[in-house]
Design an enzyme around this catalytic site. Structure first.
Site, short mmCIF file in Angstrom:
data_model
loop_
_atom_site.label_atom_id
_atom_site.label_comp_id
_atom_site.label_asym_id
_atom_site.label_seq_id
_atom_site.Cartn_x
_atom_site.Cartn_y
_atom_site.Cartn_z
N SER A 173 -1.10 -0.43 2.98
CA SER A 173 -0.50 0.93 3.50
C SER A 173 -1.72 1.52 3.78
O SER A 173 -2.74 1.52 3.53
CB SER A 173 0.07 1.48 2.26
N TYR A 186 0.64 3.87 -6.74
CA TYR A 186 0.77 2.99 -5.40
C TYR A 186 -0.23 2.71 -4.78
O TYR A 186 -0.61 1.70 -4.17
CB TYR A 186 2.08 3.94 -4.51
#
Length: 316
Positions: A173, A186
């Protein structure tokens, strides 16, 4: 003398690969034929995983779909077959469970064969401020977003090395390159996934010296249910990405054997800029881009009988 010779060899190789890279920017690499390959996608039951399966459907590859949500996985199987896939195999697997990953991996080897393209896509997000994240969700984020990669790599990489053929795909990501507030667990897990995939890239090429390819993907927020409610201040710089567009870019990157894929292209500039400017300048830039407010209205994908922001969705 040794240093001068070593430096000359380095500069020669560096210039050669620079020109090669420049050439491929102008004339894209030819796409490889993956007919007959065995493609395993984790988190295939919805979102990006499902769309990647659909992209692979018409290539002649055998698809192996893993997800903890068997109903969603079967729906992906149906959609892939509608798009032309002939051989599709579905397995229920909790990728955060090491024993289950190894057990299902053995089942895949017996029933389908050795996986040659592994797409580590399964992921979850809590979307809470650091002190509001329950301890069990911190652990879950790491088990799903990165530790599961260790188990899948260990399960399928030995056969790839033996055959000197394979492709490892890590869906990381943009939050795995730059920390984002409201995404501490995350971001941390995606940083780790990126680091693991990049370390393997160097290890496979420099130590083992095999022909296994690596693709590491770092997209900004994708408009799947996983990031429902996230906002962007200036969409011309950091747009909320269309999931079909991202899936197609990843599919192309795999076929062209790209090592890194950052989406959107502004992410390349932001990553370089991060290394050059001061921390206070970084804060000013983050405020300008709206990073400080992008998670304010985050909802995530909510399942039945669950509270918002506690989703455990198993695909990007």
């Amino acid at each position: 003398m040794h240093v001068m010779l070593d430096t000359a060899i380095f500069l020669g190789k560096f210039l050669y690969y620079f020109l090669e890279s420049l050439t491929f920017k102008i004339i894209p690499k030819s796409k490889k034929n993956i007919a007959g390959e065995i493609v395993l996608i984790t988190g295939a039951g919805s979102g990006l995983g499902r769309l990647l399966a659909i992209n692979f459907a018409s290539t002649g590859a055998s698809l192996v779909l893993w997800d903890i949500n068997q109903e969603g996985n079967m729906e992906t199987c149906r959609m892939a077959k509608e798009k032309g896939a002939v051989k599709v195999f579905t397995y229920k697997c909790d990728c955060s469970n090491r024993q289950e990953v190894y057990r299902v991996a053995d089942q895949v080897r017996k029933e389908v064969g050795d996986v040659t393209i592994l797409v580590n896509n399964a992921g979850i997000v809590t979307g809470k401020l650091f002190l509001d994240i329950p301890d069990h969700m911190v652990e879950k984020s790491f088990y799903v977003n990165v530790i599961s990669h260790f188990w899948t790599y260990k399960a399928f990489l030995p056969a790839m090395i033996k055959a000197n053929h394979g492709h490892l795909v890590c869906i990381s990501s943009a939050a795995g390159l730059v920390g984002i507030n409201g995404l501490s667990d995350y971001s941390a897990s995606k940083f780790a996934a990126f680091g693991l995939a990049e370390s393997l890239f160097f290890e496979l090429n420099m130590i083992i010296k095999c022909d296994i390819k690596t693709t590491i993907v770092c997209p900004y927020f994708i408009s799947t249910g996983m990031f429902e409610g996230c906002t962007t201040k200036y969409s011309f710089l950091l747009p909320l990405l269309n999931q079909e567009y991202v899936a197609q870019k990843i599919f192309t990157a795999i076929l062209e054997e790209q090592v890194y894929l950052l989406i959107p292209k502004f992410a390349y500039f932001a990553l370089v800029l991060k290394q050059m400017i001061s921390p206070k300048m970084m804060i000013v830039l983050a405020e300008y881009l709206g990073v400080n407010t992008c998670m304010n209205s985050f909802k995530g994908r909510v399942k039945k009988n669950e509270l918002p922001n506690e989703t455990e969705e198993k695909s990007q």
